[in-house]
Design a protein around this motif. Structure first.
Motif, PDB file in Angstrom:
ATOM      1  N   TRP A   5       0.808  -1.216   0.000  1.00 40.53           N
ATOM      2  CA  TRP A   5       0.000   0.000   0.000  1.00 40.53           C
ATOM      3  C   TRP A   5       0.846   1.273   0.000  1.00 40.53           C
ATOM      4  N   VAL A  32     -14.196   7.985  -7.391  1.00 41.88           N
ATOM      5  CA  VAL A  32     -13.835   7.403  -6.094  1.00 41.88           C
ATOM      6  C   VAL A  32     -13.962   8.513  -5.059  1.00 41.88           C
ATOM      7  N   THR A  36     -11.552   8.063   0.295  1.00 42.09           N
ATOM      8  CA  THR A  36     -10.783   6.896  -0.150  1.00 42.09           C
ATOM      9  C   THR A  36      -9.477   7.328  -0.803  1.00 42.09           C
ATOM     10  N   GLU A  39      -7.148   8.310   1.941  1.00 42.69           N
ATOM     11  CA  GLU A  39      -6.668   7.116   2.648  1.00 42.69           C
ATOM     12  C   GLU A  39      -5.564   6.419   1.867  1.00 42.69           C
ATOM     13  N   LEU A  40      -5.730   6.325   0.551  1.00 41.26           N
ATOM     14  CA  LEU A  40      -4.729   5.663  -0.280  1.00 41.26           C
ATOM     15  C   LEU A  40      -3.448   6.484  -0.391  1.00 41.26           C
ATOM     16  N   ARG A  47      -6.892  -1.399   4.288  1.00 45.42           N
ATOM     17  CA  ARG A  47      -7.911  -2.432   4.078  1.00 45.42           C
ATOM     18  C   ARG A  47      -8.014  -2.808   2.605  1.00 45.42           C
ATOM     19  N   ARG A  48      -8.567  -3.947   2.384  1.00 45.84           N
ATOM     20  CA  ARG A  48      -8.746  -4.443   1.017  1.00 45.84           C
ATOM     21  C   ARG A  48      -9.694  -3.507   0.260  1.00 45.84           C
ATOM     22  N   ARG A  49      -9.355  -3.214  -0.974  1.00 43.60           N
ATOM     23  CA  ARG A  49     -10.184  -2.356  -1.834  1.00 43.60           C
ATOM     24  C   ARG A  49     -10.733  -3.178  -2.985  1.00 43.60           C
ATOM     25  N   GLN A  50     -11.822  -2.727  -3.527  1.00 44.99           N
ATOM     26  CA  GLN A  50     -12.365  -3.355  -4.722  1.00 44.99           C
ATOM     27  C   GLN A  50     -11.396  -3.124  -5.870  1.00 44.99           C
ATOM     28  N   THR A  53     -11.821   0.048  -7.782  1.00 48.20           N
ATOM     29  CA  THR A  53     -11.373   1.317  -7.193  1.00 48.20           C
ATOM     30  C   THR A  53      -9.993   1.677  -7.730  1.00 48.20           C
ATOM     31  N   LEU A  54      -9.063   0.728  -7.670  1.00 49.63           N
ATOM     32  CA  LEU A  54      -7.719   0.992  -8.177  1.00 49.63           C
ATOM     33  C   LEU A  54      -7.733   1.176  -9.693  1.00 49.63           C
TER      34      LEU A  54
END
Length: 110
Positions: A5, A32, A36, A39-40, A47-50, A53-54
């Motif tokens: 991350w 997005v 979020t 946070e990134l 936490r795991r993201r969809q 999203t990425l």
């Protein structure tokens, strides 16, 4: 599988700087949430993201959709093909427009 991350956050920060884009603009372009994105970028929540999203963030940053996913998995960004042709075209259109505006302001013919 290991997830990097901090590398994702660093990649997003560097691309934002390179593009002169804010996190708010990125959130708007990608669809997005700004929370979020923050946070990134700041690696506040690992936490795991969809995957989408990425992918959305990658596309909004003019990368292939799988770019940030590959960064997350520890794949070197040098190994990831990028197509900056669209970005170059946008920059060229912007520069042409700016030149046209300057020429009109100065009375210089195009």
């Amino acid at each position: 599988m290991s997830q990097d991350w901090p590398a994702v956050g660093a990649a997003i920060r560097a691309r934002l700087d390179d593009r002169g884009m804010t996190m708010t603009e990125l959130a708007t372009r990608s669809g997005v949430s700004l929370t979020t994105v923050r946070e990134l970028v700041h690696v506040l929540n690992e936490r795991r993201r969809q995957p989408r999203t990425l992918a959305s963030l990658s596309s909004a940053l003019d990368w292939p959709a799988d770019h940030l996913g590959a960064v997350l998995r520890g794949r070197s960004t040098d190994d990831i093909p990028t197509d900056d042709l669209a970005a170059i075209r946008r920059d060229l259109r912007d520069l042409r427009h700016r030149v046209e505006v300057l020429e009109r302001e100065n009375g210089t013919p195009s």
